[in-house]
Design a protein around this motif. Structure first.
Motif, short mmCIF file in Angstrom:
data_model
loop_
_atom_site.label_atom_id
_atom_site.label_comp_id
_atom_site.label_asym_id
_atom_site.label_seq_id
_atom_site.Cartn_x
_atom_site.Cartn_y
_atom_site.Cartn_z
N PRO A 1 -1.40 -9.64 5.24
CA PRO A 1 -2.41 -8.60 5.56
C PRO A 1 -2.03 -7.28 4.89
O PRO A 1 -0.93 -6.76 5.11
CB PRO A 1 -2.32 -8.50 7.09
N VAL A 2 -2.91 -6.76 4.07
CA VAL A 2 -2.66 -5.50 3.37
C VAL A 2 -3.88 -4.60 3.50
O VAL A 2 -5.00 -5.07 3.64
CB VAL A 2 -2.31 -5.71 1.89
N PHE A 3 -3.63 -3.30 3.43
CA PHE A 3 -4.70 -2.31 3.49
C PHE A 3 -5.15 -2.02 2.07
O PHE A 3 -4.38 -1.58 1.23
CB PHE A 3 -4.21 -1.03 4.16
N ASP A 4 -6.42 -2.28 1.80
CA ASP A 4 -7.03 -2.04 0.49
C ASP A 4 -7.88 -0.77 0.62
O ASP A 4 -8.91 -0.78 1.29
CB ASP A 4 -7.88 -3.24 0.08
N PHE A 5 -7.43 0.31 -0.04
CA PHE A 5 -8.12 1.59 0.09
C PHE A 5 -9.59 1.46 -0.31
O PHE A 5 -9.91 0.93 -1.36
CB PHE A 5 -7.41 2.62 -0.79
N TYR A 6 -10.46 1.96 0.54
CA TYR A 6 -11.93 1.91 0.44
C TYR A 6 -12.51 0.59 0.94
O TYR A 6 -13.69 0.54 1.31
CB TYR A 6 -12.44 2.16 -0.99
N GLN A 7 -11.73 -0.49 0.95
CA GLN A 7 -12.25 -1.78 1.38
C GLN A 7 -11.79 -2.17 2.78
O GLN A 7 -12.47 -2.91 3.47
CB GLN A 7 -11.83 -2.88 0.39
N GLY A 8 -10.62 -1.70 3.19
CA GLY A 8 -10.11 -2.05 4.50
C GLY A 8 -9.09 -3.17 4.44
O GLY A 8 -8.51 -3.47 3.39
N MET A 9 -8.89 -3.84 5.55
CA MET A 9 -7.87 -4.88 5.65
C MET A 9 -8.32 -6.15 4.94
O MET A 9 -9.47 -6.57 5.04
CB MET A 9 -7.56 -5.19 7.11
N THR A 10 -7.39 -6.75 4.23
CA THR A 10 -7.64 -8.01 3.54
C THR A 10 -6.34 -8.79 3.50
O THR A 10 -5.27 -8.25 3.82
CB THR A 10 -8.19 -7.78 2.12
N ARG A 11 -6.41 -10.06 3.10
CA ARG A 11 -5.20 -10.90 2.99
C ARG A 11 -5.02 -11.32 1.55
O ARG A 11 -5.95 -11.85 0.93
CB ARG A 11 -5.31 -12.13 3.90
N PRO B 1 0.84 -1.21 0.00
CA PRO B 1 0.00 0.00 0.00
C PRO B 1 0.87 1.25 0.00
O PRO B 1 1.85 1.34 0.75
CB PRO B 1 -0.82 -0.14 1.29
N TYR B 2 0.52 2.19 -0.84
CA TYR B 2 1.36 3.37 -1.02
C TYR B 2 1.63 4.09 0.29
O TYR B 2 2.74 4.59 0.53
CB TYR B 2 0.72 4.32 -2.02
N GLY B 3 0.64 4.17 1.14
CA GLY B 3 0.83 4.87 2.40
C GLY B 3 1.74 4.15 3.37
O GLY B 3 2.22 4.74 4.34
N ALA B 4 2.01 2.86 3.11
CA ALA B 4 2.86 2.08 4.01
C ALA B 4 4.33 2.29 3.73
O ALA B 4 5.18 1.98 4.57
CB ALA B 4 2.52 0.60 3.90
N ALA B 5 4.68 2.77 2.52
CA ALA B 5 6.08 2.78 2.10
C ALA B 5 6.96 3.58 3.06
O ALA B 5 8.00 3.09 3.52
CB ALA B 5 6.18 3.34 0.69
N GLY B 6 6.57 4.81 3.38
CA GLY B 6 7.38 5.62 4.28
C GLY B 6 7.45 5.03 5.67
O GLY B 6 8.49 5.09 6.33
N TYR B 7 6.35 4.44 6.13
CA TYR B 7 6.32 3.82 7.46
C TYR B 7 7.22 2.59 7.51
O TYR B 7 7.93 2.36 8.50
CB TYR B 7 4.88 3.44 7.79
N LEU B 8 7.23 1.79 6.44
CA LEU B 8 8.03 0.57 6.39
C LEU B 8 9.47 0.83 5.97
O LEU B 8 10.30 -0.08 6.04
CB LEU B 8 7.40 -0.44 5.43
N GLY B 9 9.78 2.05 5.51
CA GLY B 9 11.13 2.35 5.10
C GLY B 9 11.47 1.84 3.72
O GLY B 9 12.60 1.40 3.48
N ILE B 10 10.52 1.87 2.79
CA ILE B 10 10.71 1.39 1.43
C ILE B 10 10.59 2.57 0.47
O ILE B 10 9.64 3.35 0.57
CB ILE B 10 9.68 0.30 1.08
N ASP B 11 11.55 2.69 -0.44
CA ASP B 11 11.48 3.75 -1.46
C ASP B 11 10.72 3.22 -2.66
O ASP B 11 11.17 2.28 -3.33
CB ASP B 11 12.89 4.17 -1.89
N MET B 12 9.58 3.83 -2.95
CA MET B 12 8.70 3.37 -4.02
C MET B 12 8.87 4.21 -5.28
O MET B 12 9.16 5.40 -5.21
CB MET B 12 7.24 3.43 -3.56
N ALA B 13 8.64 3.55 -6.43
CA ALA B 13 8.68 4.26 -7.70
C ALA B 13 7.34 4.90 -8.03
O ALA B 13 7.27 5.77 -8.90
CB ALA B 13 9.06 3.29 -8.82
N ASN B 14 6.30 4.47 -7.37
CA ASN B 14 4.97 5.03 -7.64
C ASN B 14 4.28 5.31 -6.31
O ASN B 14 4.88 5.13 -5.25
CB ASN B 14 4.14 4.11 -8.53
N GLY B 15 3.02 5.76 -6.37
CA GLY B 15 2.35 6.06 -5.12
C GLY B 15 1.18 6.99 -5.30
O GLY B 15 0.69 7.20 -6.41
#
Length: 735
Positions: free
Chosen positions: A575-585, A487-501
């Motif tokens: 477990p991932v956060f799906d925007f508008y849907q919430g948590m899913t696996r 999830p794009y919002g997780a990248a900064g929290y997890l310390g991952i540099d993303m190419a998109n977002g």
């Protein structure tokens, strides 16, 4: 003549204490619960957690304010981002508290401030504490306010809280101009600009100008000029104070996709005639962003507004005009199209239904005017009329609730029925009746939108496969296919540099480059403002490598072997956060580049280009990422014999490279070009050049060298100097 303050206009302790207790009780999850305020639709989770995590990490690791956010879109301005709010007072919670706790307290403080600001304004207008309590409670707990918390709109909520305070300060200033009142208005105006919600600030400035014009109209010549001078002084000082935010933000906007004006984008997601039902029930609007199309202001407001027109129609005319005019601009029609064409600044924004935040404010004040008649000694007739209106509105609500099978609408109608009973009880004094009506917003709406808190570790749990993806000197960036792999919002929290977002404001040259990467055609560059940078296809893998994309993640099988990315692992049930849907696996698959270019590489050919159009066309036509197309490069005698370049240390605003050049070369860095980048070669500053439309490059002499790249902020430094002048002006006026 100017109005004289009323003795009853002094804030009373009991209503303020009651508002505070109500706020702390209703939002108890924000200060007692574990975790962060959560909603499947929340921008806090989808965006803000990542950006605030980058802010805190840069502060702890580099000891400075984050100017650059490397966790999204291969890097983007951090401080200049409109939603950053780095100088806004409630943001200071992030200086010493974890992200979750700081976020919750920021929301709590903002909502309580909204109630207090509305209390101050309506107490000044009506001189009756029970009416001010009603308006403040309604402003705090109305559906539109709570929906902003559910949607995670930090900046919007902050401006919503400041709106009554701005009109309060303007009313005081226009009543009796003076140094302290100018200082107060300037400070509030500066805070409004510092929220970063440019669209709301634009609407608020227009509304303030209309309010000031109405107040100035009956004034005599000398008094009018004095008031105009005071307004101008307050505005100028406010601009100076907000300059550290405004100047970097304006620089970012000038380079962003926001200047890609497109009428179809401006009206996308606007309310339609099918959304008229939201006047009675906010949930009659469907879709993931139904709140953008909701016309609901609260059934509890309607009887009080009707009472205002009945008892004081002439003085309520201005509010009536505002309340009737604002919704017109929320629909795709002639009025909206005309404003888009002729009103300066209007075309910068989309979803003009956000004007309804001002209408909510106007309706709450109008309702307060109506309830004033219930506090009068001869208010018996008004009480009967109000009670009958509440009863009629309750019957209307029950009828539609039965037809629509809406339990929430039935509860709202029940609150009105209770209000009717209270109004028709003669023994209940008028002020007590009005104060008790302050519970109507809770009965109308708040019970179904009680905030909840969820541990951040449950939303973005640490996974073993994240470790080799985290930012380090030897790790490249990660590209996600789909929004649910990481999830794009997780990248900064997890310390991952993303190419998109996901970013509310995006650099146009990066989006143009990314479009060529996806489609191989410069003509496919976006013609409208971009928010999501999704990777749906890869037409030019070399451009992907040029961004130092070492890993690609997705939730399902993708044919990437043909472009040189080999499978590197798979995890099931993540477990991932799906925007508008919430948590899913979901399963998450990882591919790694088998022939990476790295974070810095030497060009095999260098050609000059004249401008953006030529550079983008050259990148699209190029057969290799090692071909450098450079703007403003003076003639050079280059050997282009290559060498070795390695990223020695990866910071946030600073990057260090070890370079071994075999001759006179041109080095391409996988950093997104931005005006503030500066470079030092062996301690001496060296010029940087915009390369391949979106990247950065520099000349490299032969031998071993250390190259340091750093993002500076000249606009911020200038803004701080101007802000010091503004602060001095406020201090002088207050003295």
């Amino acid at each position: 003549m100017p109005r004289q303050p009323h003795e009853g206009s002094r804030p009373a302790l009991l209503p303020i204490a009651a508002l505070t207790v109500l706020g702390l009780g209703f939002f108890q999850a924000l200060w007692l619960g574990r975790g962060i305020v959560y909603s499947p639709r929340s921008d806090i989770i989808a965006y803000l957690v990542g950006t605030k995590s980058v802010f805190q990490k840069a502060l702890s690791e580099e000891g400075s304010l984050a100017l650059w956010n490397p966790a999204v879109n291969c890097g983007t301005p951090a401080f200049a981002a409109p939603a950053a709010m780095a100088t806004f007072p409630t943001h200071w919670f992030y200086l010493f508290l974890p992200v979750a706790r700081a976020t919750n307290l920021m929301i709590l403080a903002t909502v309580l401030a909204a109630g207090l600001a509305m209390y101050l304004l309506t107490l000044r207008l009506f001189h009756e504490s029970s009416v001010a309590f009603f308006c403040a409670a309604g402003y705090m707990f109305c559906h539109r306010c709570l929906q902003m918390i559910d949607a995670g709109w930090f900046a919007v909520l902050s401006l919503y809280a400041l709106t009554p305070l701005l009109f309060w300060s303007l009313d005081r200033l226009l009543e009796r101009p003076g140094g302290r009142r100018i200082a107060a208005s300037a400070a509030v105006f500066a805070l409004c600009l510092m929220t970063g919600y440019a669209q709301g600030a634009y609407y608020l400035i227009l509304a303030s100008a209309l309010f000031a014009a109405c107040r100035l109209r009956p004034m005599a010549g000398a008094a009018r000029w004095r008031a105009l001078g005071s307004l101008a002084a307050a505005g100028a000082i406010g601009l100076l104070i907000a300059a550290p935010d405004l100047l970097p933000r304006l620089e970012f906007v000038s380079l962003s996709t926001r200047l890609n004006f497109d009428p179809s984008f401006a009206v996308r997601g606007m309310p339609t005639w099918s959304d008229i039902g939201t006047l009675l029930d906010p949930y009659r609007s469907s879709g993931p962003e139904g709140w953008e199309r909701s016309l609901y202001f609260g059934l509890w407001l309607l009887p009080a507004c009707v009472l205002a027109f009945w008892k004081d129609g002439r003085r309520s005319l201005a509010f009536a005009a505002v309340c009737l005019a604002l919704p017109v601009f929320c629909f795709d029609g002639p009025a909206l199209r005309l404003a888009y064409a002729v009103v300066p600044g209007f075309k910068l924004f989309r979803l003009h239904s956000r004007l309804l935040l001002l209408e909510q404010f106007a309706l709450v004040v109008l309702a307060g005017r109506g309830l004033m008649t219930l506090c009068a000694s001869d208010g018996g007739r008004s009480r009967r009329g109000f009670g009958l209106t509440c009863g009629a509105a309750a019957l209307l609500g029950f009828g539609f609730a039965a037809a629509w099978k809406s339990g929430s609408l039935a509860v709202s109608a029940g609150g009105l029925a209770l209000a009717a009973a209270l109004a028709l009880t003669p023994a209940l004094p008028g002020p007590a009746l009005v104060a008790s009506l302050g519970m109507l917003p809770l009965l109308d709406n708040a019970w179904r939108m009680i905030p909840v808190a969820v541990p951040l570790a449950d939303i973005f749990p640490q996974q073993a496969f994240y470790a080799p993806l985290r930012r380090a000197a030897g790790h490249g960036r990660v590209a996600a296919i789909g929004r649910r792999a990481i999830p794009y919002g997780a990248a900064g929290y997890l310390g991952i540099d993303m190419a998109n977002g996901y970013e509310p404001l995006n650099l146009k040259h990066f989006q143009d480059y990314f479009s060529v990467l996806k489609y191989g055609d410069a003509r496919r560059a976006p013609r409208w403002p971009v928010v999501w940078t999704d990777l749906e296809s890869i037409a030019k893998p070399d451009l992907l490598r040029a961004l130092d994309i070492e890993a690609i993640v997705a939730n399902g099988p993708v044919a990437l072997e043909g472009i040189g990315y080999a499978p590197a692992g798979e995890s099931q049930g993540v477990p991932v956060f799906d925007f508008y849907q919430g948590m899913t696996r979901l399963p998450v698959r990882v591919w790694r580049d088998t022939r990476p270019l790295g974070p810095a590489y030497f060009a095999t050919a260098v050609r000059r280009v004249a401008g953006d159009t030529e550079s983008l066309a050259a990148v699209a036509a190029s057969g290799s990422a090692r071909e450098a197309y450079v703007a403003d490069l003076p003639p050079q005698d280059l050997e282009l014999s290559g060498g070795v370049a390695r990223l020695a240390r990866r910071g946030y605003d600073r990057y260090w490279y070890d370079v071994d050049s075999r001759g006179r070369n041109f080095l391409i860095l996988s950093q997104i070009w931005y005006p503030g980048w500066r470079a030092w070669l062996d301690g001496r500053e060296t010029p940087l050049y915009r390369t391949n439309h979106a990247l950065v490059g520099c000349l490299m002499p032969p031998g071993r060298h250390t190259l340091r790249l750093e993002l500076t902020a000249p606009r911020l430094r200038l803004g701080l100097a101007l802000a010091s002048l503004g602060a001095a002006g406020v201090a002088l006026l207050a003295w």
